[in-house]
Motif scaffolding. Sequence first.
Motif, short mmCIF file in Angstrom:
data_model
loop_
_atom_site.label_atom_id
_atom_site.label_comp_id
_atom_site.label_asym_id
_atom_site.label_seq_id
_atom_site.Cartn_x
_atom_site.Cartn_y
_atom_site.Cartn_z
N TYR A 149 13.57 6.87 10.33
CA TYR A 149 14.24 5.51 9.61
C TYR A 149 13.83 4.53 8.17
CZ TYR A 149 17.63 5.78 13.93
OH TYR A 149 17.68 6.64 14.72
N LEU A 150 12.59 4.67 9.03
CA LEU A 150 11.93 3.98 7.46
C LEU A 150 11.47 4.68 6.80
CD1 LEU A 150 9.99 1.54 9.44
CD2 LEU A 150 11.61 0.57 7.64
N SER A 151 11.08 5.51 7.09
CA SER A 151 11.25 7.06 6.13
C SER A 151 12.13 7.23 4.60
CB SER A 151 10.46 7.89 7.52
OG SER A 151 9.16 8.19 7.59
N ILE A 152 13.55 7.44 5.81
CA ILE A 152 14.66 7.46 4.69
C ILE A 152 15.18 6.14 4.15
CG2 ILE A 152 16.80 7.73 4.75
CD1 ILE A 152 16.89 8.89 7.72
N ILE A 153 13.92 5.50 4.14
CA ILE A 153 14.90 4.40 3.70
C ILE A 153 13.56 4.46 1.95
CG2 ILE A 153 15.13 1.27 2.98
CD1 ILE A 153 15.92 1.49 6.29
N LEU A 154 12.55 3.95 2.74
CA LEU A 154 11.30 3.96 1.69
C LEU A 154 11.13 4.83 0.61
CD1 LEU A 154 8.87 2.57 4.21
CD2 LEU A 154 10.61 1.26 2.55
N MET A 191 0.50 -1.12 0.10
CA MET A 191 0.38 0.11 0.15
C MET A 191 0.96 1.46 -0.14
SD MET A 191 -3.41 -1.07 2.01
CE MET A 191 -4.71 -2.06 2.52
N ILE A 192 2.05 1.17 0.23
CA ILE A 192 2.66 2.42 0.73
C ILE A 192 3.50 1.91 -0.63
CG2 ILE A 192 5.14 2.96 0.97
CD1 ILE A 192 4.70 1.83 3.78
N THR A 193 3.40 1.71 -1.73
CA THR A 193 3.71 1.88 -3.39
C THR A 193 2.89 2.80 -3.83
OG1 THR A 193 5.76 -0.34 -3.11
CG2 THR A 193 5.53 0.77 -5.48
N ASP A 194 1.23 1.80 -3.50
CA ASP A 194 0.80 2.25 -4.17
C ASP A 194 0.14 4.06 -3.75
OD1 ASP A 194 -0.35 0.61 -5.26
OD2 ASP A 194 -1.04 -0.64 -3.19
N LEU A 195 0.35 4.50 -2.90
CA LEU A 195 0.11 5.77 -2.61
C LEU A 195 1.32 6.81 -2.97
CD1 LEU A 195 -0.39 5.24 1.99
CD2 LEU A 195 -2.33 6.46 -0.10
N SER A 196 2.19 6.36 -2.76
CA SER A 196 3.24 7.04 -4.07
C SER A 196 2.75 7.25 -5.91
CB SER A 196 4.60 6.55 -3.97
OG SER A 196 4.68 4.87 -4.95
N ASN A 250 13.64 4.99 -1.37
CA ASN A 250 13.87 3.71 -2.71
C ASN A 250 13.09 4.04 -3.42
OD1 ASN A 250 15.41 2.45 -1.31
ND2 ASN A 250 14.19 1.13 -0.06
N ILE A 251 11.58 4.50 -3.52
CA ILE A 251 10.38 5.28 -4.04
C ILE A 251 11.52 6.22 -5.09
CG2 ILE A 251 8.19 6.31 -4.15
CD1 ILE A 251 7.83 5.08 -1.49
N VAL A 262 11.29 17.43 -6.72
CA VAL A 262 12.08 17.43 -4.80
C VAL A 262 10.78 18.26 -4.76
CG1 VAL A 262 12.78 19.48 -3.79
CG2 VAL A 262 13.81 18.64 -6.02
N GLY A 263 9.77 18.68 -4.81
CA GLY A 263 8.65 18.48 -3.56
C GLY A 263 7.53 17.21 -3.57
N SER A 264 7.64 16.44 -4.49
CA SER A 264 7.00 15.46 -4.28
C SER A 264 8.18 14.26 -3.51
CB SER A 264 6.79 14.11 -5.60
OG SER A 264 7.86 13.97 -6.16
N THR A 265 8.97 14.80 -3.71
CA THR A 265 10.01 13.71 -2.14
C THR A 265 9.47 14.51 -0.90
OG1 THR A 265 11.67 13.39 -4.16
CG2 THR A 265 12.44 12.71 -2.03
N VAL A 266 10.34 15.49 -0.69
CA VAL A 266 9.92 16.45 0.29
C VAL A 266 8.20 15.86 1.38
CG1 VAL A 266 9.42 18.13 1.57
CG2 VAL A 266 11.49 18.28 -0.19
N ILE A 267 7.36 15.43 -0.02
CA ILE A 267 6.20 15.61 0.80
C ILE A 267 5.81 14.29 1.21
CG2 ILE A 267 3.51 15.54 0.26
CD1 ILE A 267 3.75 17.58 -1.92
N THR A 268 6.30 13.43 0.29
CA THR A 268 6.57 11.65 0.73
C THR A 268 7.26 11.34 1.95
OG1 THR A 268 6.54 11.25 -1.33
CG2 THR A 268 6.87 9.57 -0.59
N GLY A 269 8.19 12.12 2.13
CA GLY A 269 9.22 11.99 3.14
C GLY A 269 8.68 12.03 3.94
#
Length: 481
Positions: free
Chosen positions: A391-396, A354-359, A399-400, A373-380
């Motif tokens: 830590y999981l937020s940084i990794i995921l 579901m995390i991938t689906d939300l991305s 990776n996305i 950049v904006g979408s990366t910041v929002i996702t993070g």
Amino acid sequence: MKTNTKRTLISLIPISVLVIMLALNISIFGGDSILGASQVALLVASGLCIALGMWLYKIPWSTFEQEMEGNIRSVATAIIILLFIGAISGTWTMSGVVPAFIYYGLKIISPKVFLVTACALCALVSVMTGSSWTTIATVGVALLGIGRAEGFSDAMTAGAIISGAYFGDKISPLSDTTVLAASINKVDLFDHIQYMYYTTVPSILITLVVFGVLGFTHGGAPDASMEVYSQTLSGTFHITPWLMLVPILTVILIWKKLPAIVVLALSALAAAVAALVFQPEVIRTIGQGITEGSAARVSFAGIVETIYNSVSLDTGVPEVDKLVASRGMRGMLDTIFLIIVAMCFGASMYASGMITDLSRILAPLTRTRTGLVGSTVITGSMMNGIVSDQYLSIILTSNIYRSTFEKEGYENRLLSRAVEDSATVTSPLYPWSSCGMTQATILSVPTLVYAPFCLFNILSPLMSFLVGWIGWKVVRRTPSK
């Protein structure tokens, strides 16, 4: 396309249920929602996510179980650190270290510059230690006491403390999040840190200016009130500069790059010894409430009680009683409970896909530099609310977006910076995240109360977006096909 849209909508169901339940819990239980209500919300959302994954996507239970085991295993060290932070809370307070910090701080720090001093001091300590948690649990607790005595709200003081602490957590070469963001994106550590200067330095400077203005315009507490605090502290504890040996030893151990658990354990032990040497009457008073017998037996009971249990003293001044109350290891158990169930929720969202689906919601934005950049910041930033762990937020998040950054020809350090500008610093702004729960517990200030004053944490993602939009120091190679 319809299938992707359907999966994205399904992925929003657990998130929506979690947000609704957390909002209800906070409206009903307030700051006490951390005592169990928030945990129930996370468990319900986790169960719903697992049910949808098994029913709709035919994902076996073993997949969810393995992911949860891995997530919980990954925070085992953090849980032990939390327990030792609880021990430090007790020993540093009852040994007189925290009261001495408050006593000397009231003599030295003017209310007009208190907020900016608190923020700058926490920034300096966190750069040296690389740890926001250690900074907040030691220097931060003392500064919170000084702020109360000088008439500042706990929310404002906590915001200054957390802003400074996360500056170091983000930019120190000793910080585990800094090392993680650089290494996972294959960027040299010091190149990563230097590239963050373009967003981090403006953010902390604006933060210091705002806190400086707030301090100068704040009336503060009357001198008579501050004198009452000082007299009460010196009347209850033996205040001496020798107590500063405990924080000095702690800094030396950190400088020697010993593991965090070892540093915290030795610091708590040193404070326990200091309590027996400098505050024997305080320790005996605590011990007499537990057992009778020889002085040694009573003192032993007092020290053990200080380490593991919540302890308070009757100083005759209720406001000072709050300053010198400690949580001990037991005071951290609700936070540990919340971290464990938060890891279960993050694992269920990840295992179900579901995390991938939300991305995919943000995918159309990645076609331009600003959008990427904006979408990366929002996702993070959002990941901290979804998986409840920085830590999981940084990794995921890395990776996305890594393949997209490479495809568009942007340097990996742009991605590592955007991830740090969001995933690292926004973690204490969510009441149910591991950082939000921890800081609220250590400082005894609810997350939603201090969050509006965490200026650095709010400005960093905005500054990352602004610098990305301007294109300052952003290098782009020929996009790959």
